[in-house]
Design a protein around this motif. Structure first.
Motif, PDB file in Angstrom:
ATOM      1  N   GLU A 184      29.531  69.680  57.647  1.00 26.73           N
ATOM      2  CA  GLU A 184      30.125  70.254  58.997  1.00 26.73           C
ATOM      3  C   GLU A 184      28.874  70.952  59.636  1.00 26.73           C
ATOM      4  N   LEU A 185      28.191  71.621  59.114  1.00 25.95           N
ATOM      5  CA  LEU A 185      27.040  72.194  59.503  1.00 25.95           C
ATOM      6  C   LEU A 185      25.996  71.327  59.948  1.00 25.95           C
ATOM      7  N   PHE A 186      25.550  70.278  58.972  1.00 29.32           N
ATOM      8  CA  PHE A 186      24.643  69.192  59.448  1.00 29.32           C
ATOM      9  C   PHE A 186      24.925  68.620  60.593  1.00 29.32           C
ATOM     10  N   ALA A 187      26.384  68.181  60.707  1.00 28.95           N
ATOM     11  CA  ALA A 187      26.800  67.446  61.856  1.00 28.95           C
ATOM     12  C   ALA A 187      26.746  68.258  63.197  1.00 28.95           C
ATOM     13  N   GLN A 188      27.055  69.446  63.232  1.00 28.53           N
ATOM     14  CA  GLN A 188      27.002  70.505  64.079  1.00 28.53           C
ATOM     15  C   GLN A 188      25.691  70.320  64.797  1.00 28.53           C
ATOM     16  N   GLU A 189      24.648  70.269  63.905  1.00 30.57           N
ATOM     17  CA  GLU A 189      23.038  70.349  64.231  1.00 30.57           C
ATOM     18  C   GLU A 189      22.436  69.063  64.362  1.00 30.57           C
ATOM     19  N   GLY A 190      23.449  68.149  64.580  1.00 33.33           N
ATOM     20  CA  GLY A 190      22.845  66.851  65.249  1.00 33.33           C
ATOM     21  C   GLY A 190      22.472  65.723  63.932  1.00 33.33           C
ATOM     22  N   ALA A 191      22.839  65.833  62.759  1.00 33.26           N
ATOM     23  CA  ALA A 191      22.441  64.866  61.708  1.00 33.26           C
ATOM     24  C   ALA A 191      23.716  63.736  61.845  1.00 33.26           C
ATOM     25  N   ASN A 192      23.315  62.715  61.293  1.00 27.40           N
ATOM     26  CA  ASN A 192      24.394  61.619  60.835  1.00 27.40           C
ATOM     27  C   ASN A 192      24.700  61.963  59.546  1.00 27.40           C
ATOM     28  N   ILE A 193      25.837  61.778  59.233  1.00 28.43           N
ATOM     29  CA  ILE A 193      26.646  62.436  58.111  1.00 28.43           C
ATOM     30  C   ILE A 193      27.222  61.231  57.288  1.00 28.43           C
ATOM     31  N   ALA A 194      26.750  61.054  55.781  1.00 24.90           N
ATOM     32  CA  ALA A 194      27.357  60.009  54.832  1.00 24.90           C
ATOM     33  C   ALA A 194      27.834  61.127  53.737  1.00 24.90           C
ATOM     34  N   ILE A 195      29.235  60.398  53.418  1.00 25.90           N
ATOM     35  CA  ILE A 195      29.899  61.396  52.348  1.00 25.90           C
ATOM     36  C   ILE A 195      30.420  60.069  51.484  1.00 25.90           C
ATOM     37  N   ILE A 196      30.282  60.253  50.105  1.00 27.70           N
ATOM     38  CA  ILE A 196      31.016  59.706  49.228  1.00 27.70           C
ATOM     39  C   ILE A 196      31.724  60.547  48.251  1.00 27.70           C
TER      40      ILE A 196
ATOM     41  N   GLY B 268      31.431  65.094  49.191  1.00 30.19           N
ATOM     42  CA  GLY B 268      31.765  65.812  50.564  1.00 30.19           C
ATOM     43  C   GLY B 268      32.786  65.990  51.284  1.00 30.19           C
ATOM     44  N   SER B 269      34.181  65.699  50.771  1.00 30.57           N
ATOM     45  CA  SER B 269      35.482  65.451  51.651  1.00 30.57           C
ATOM     46  C   SER B 269      35.782  66.930  51.487  1.00 30.57           C
ATOM     47  N   ARG B 270      35.613  67.695  50.572  1.00 30.55           N
ATOM     48  CA  ARG B 270      36.376  69.063  50.759  1.00 30.55           C
ATOM     49  C   ARG B 270      35.329  70.030  50.254  1.00 30.55           C
ATOM     50  N   GLY B 271      35.897  71.273  50.341  1.00 34.18           N
ATOM     51  CA  GLY B 271      35.273  72.548  49.709  1.00 34.18           C
ATOM     52  C   GLY B 271      33.712  72.599  50.281  1.00 34.18           C
ATOM     53  N   ILE B 272      32.689  73.034  49.410  1.00 33.82           N
ATOM     54  CA  ILE B 272      31.555  73.407  49.679  1.00 33.82           C
ATOM     55  C   ILE B 272      30.876  72.121  50.531  1.00 33.82           C
ATOM     56  N   GLY B 273      31.034  71.019  49.954  1.00 35.88           N
ATOM     57  CA  GLY B 273      30.502  69.861  50.542  1.00 35.88           C
ATOM     58  C   GLY B 273      31.066  69.462  51.894  1.00 35.88           C
ATOM     59  N   LYS B 274      32.025  69.835  51.936  1.00 35.00           N
ATOM     60  CA  LYS B 274      32.675  69.560  53.395  1.00 35.00           C
ATOM     61  C   LYS B 274      32.060  70.486  54.418  1.00 35.00           C
ATOM     62  N   GLY B 275      31.858  71.555  53.866  1.00 39.03           N
ATOM     63  CA  GLY B 275      31.113  72.805  54.699  1.00 39.03           C
ATOM     64  C   GLY B 275      29.885  72.384  55.202  1.00 39.03           C
TER      65      GLY B 275
ATOM     66  N   ALA C 200      36.938  61.874  57.493  1.00 35.09           N
ATOM     67  CA  ALA C 200      36.275  61.081  58.506  1.00 35.09           C
ATOM     68  C   ALA C 200      36.963  61.064  60.015  1.00 35.09           C
ATOM     69  N   ALA C 201      38.513  61.271  59.811  1.00 30.88           N
ATOM     70  CA  ALA C 201      39.284  61.344  61.178  1.00 30.88           C
ATOM     71  C   ALA C 201      38.729  62.458  61.897  1.00 30.88           C
ATOM     72  N   GLU C 202      38.639  63.705  61.206  1.00 28.15           N
ATOM     73  CA  GLU C 202      38.342  65.040  61.892  1.00 28.15           C
ATOM     74  C   GLU C 202      36.883  65.081  62.675  1.00 28.15           C
ATOM     75  N   PHE C 203      35.878  64.561  61.682  1.00 27.44           N
ATOM     76  CA  PHE C 203      34.573  64.419  62.257  1.00 27.44           C
ATOM     77  C   PHE C 203      34.406  63.447  63.224  1.00 27.44           C
ATOM     78  N   LYS C 204      35.061  62.341  63.437  1.00 31.11           N
ATOM     79  CA  LYS C 204      35.085  61.370  64.493  1.00 31.11           C
ATOM     80  C   LYS C 204      35.655  62.120  65.773  1.00 31.11           C
ATOM     81  N   GLU C 205      36.787  62.712  65.564  1.00 34.27           N
ATOM     82  CA  GLU C 205      37.375  63.330  66.636  1.00 34.27           C
ATOM     83  C   GLU C 205      36.564  64.404  67.235  1.00 34.27           C
ATOM     84  N   LYS C 206      35.759  64.942  66.508  1.00 31.86           N
ATOM     85  CA  LYS C 206      34.676  65.897  66.979  1.00 31.86           C
ATOM     86  C   LYS C 206      33.347  65.458  67.818  1.00 31.86           C
TER      87      LYS C 206
END
Length: 253
Positions: free
Chosen positions: A24-36, A14-21, A47-53
């Motif tokens: 991002e949507l789940f995070a915008q809609e309130g979910a906790n996000i876990a990526i491997i 989930g760090s790039r491409g479709i997975g990251k997209g 991680a840095a980008e999401f934490k900044e948001k």
């Protein structure tokens, strides 16, 4: 209150491409996000980008092919966030070649990441989902599942994911867990850029060539796939189970 507030979404690759997209949507809609992912640099950047948001995010380097690594990551996610509600089997690779040029390694590597990886993640996630009597498993397939020149390995793996999806739907539905699959068409990602490079075509020309065959006359973006994944992940989609939706800008036969 948004659709996924209080839910935890676990996205492989989930760090790039479709997975990251999708993340991002789940995070915008309130979910906790876990990526491997196995790409440490991309993980750190995301991680840095999401934490900044202000998003709640967990990242860990882990290989989906190694069951133990996936299980450990999920244990840590549940310890941190309390639940594991949504799994997105997104991790994937390509090793394209015509059949007579395809090596054993080309075949096996693609099978392992797409099929074994999704099996490992689904098996690990269902333990938590069964206990809470709720879960959503969404696997990223592809229009290539219908067959595509130079992708005997990838097409077979993506078709296999659809079979896995339907079987999970049958086995896990009684536990409040649905399993569905999204099959993207041409999406602008690092993977399609790699394909353009492999065939020696400038990416702009590669995109324009794809658009010429797409009825909506545009290429797909990761957000297009994320929207379909979110539909399957929604609590209101509990009667949608074992389905494959092609997100390709037109019908696929």
């Amino acid at each position: 209150m948004t659709r996924f507030t209080g839910k935890t979404a676990f996205i492989t690759g989930g760090s790039r491409g479709i997975g990251k997209g999708v993340a991002e949507l789940f995070a915008q809609e309130g979910a906790n996000i876990a990526i491997i992912d196995i790409n440490e640099d991309a993980l750190a950047e995301t991680a840095a980008e999401f934490k900044e948001k202000g998003y709640h995010i967990f990242v860990k380097k882990a290989n989906v092919v190694e069951a133990g690594e996936v299980e450990t990551a999920m244990e840590e996610v549940v310890q941190q966030f309390g639940t594991l509600d949504i799994l997105v089997n997104n991790a994937g690779i390509i090793r394209d070649n015509l059949l007579f040029k395809m090596t054993d390694d080309d075949w096996q590597f693609v099978m392992d990441v797409h099929l074994k990886g999704s099996f490992n993640a689904s098996r690990a996630a269902q333990k938590y989902m069964v206990k809470q009597n709720y879960g959503r498993i969404i696997s990223i397939s592809s229009t290539s599942a219908l067959g595509n020149r130079g992708q005997a390995n990838y097409a077979t793996a993506k078709a296999g994911l659809q079979g896995l999806t339907k079987t999970l739907a049958i086995e896990l539905g009684r536990y409040g867990i649905t399993a569905n699959s999204v099959a993207p068409g041409f999406i602008e990602t690092e993977m399609t850029k790699a394909t353009a490079e492999r065939v020696g075509i400038p990416f702009t020309d590669f995109v324009n060539g794809a658009i010429a065959a797409i009825p909506v006359a545009r290429s797909g973006k990761p957000a297009d796939i994320a929207n379909a994944v979110a539909f399957f992940a929604d609590e209101k989609s509990s009667f949608v189970n074992g389905q494959v939706i092609y997100v390709a800008g037109g019908p696929k036969n």
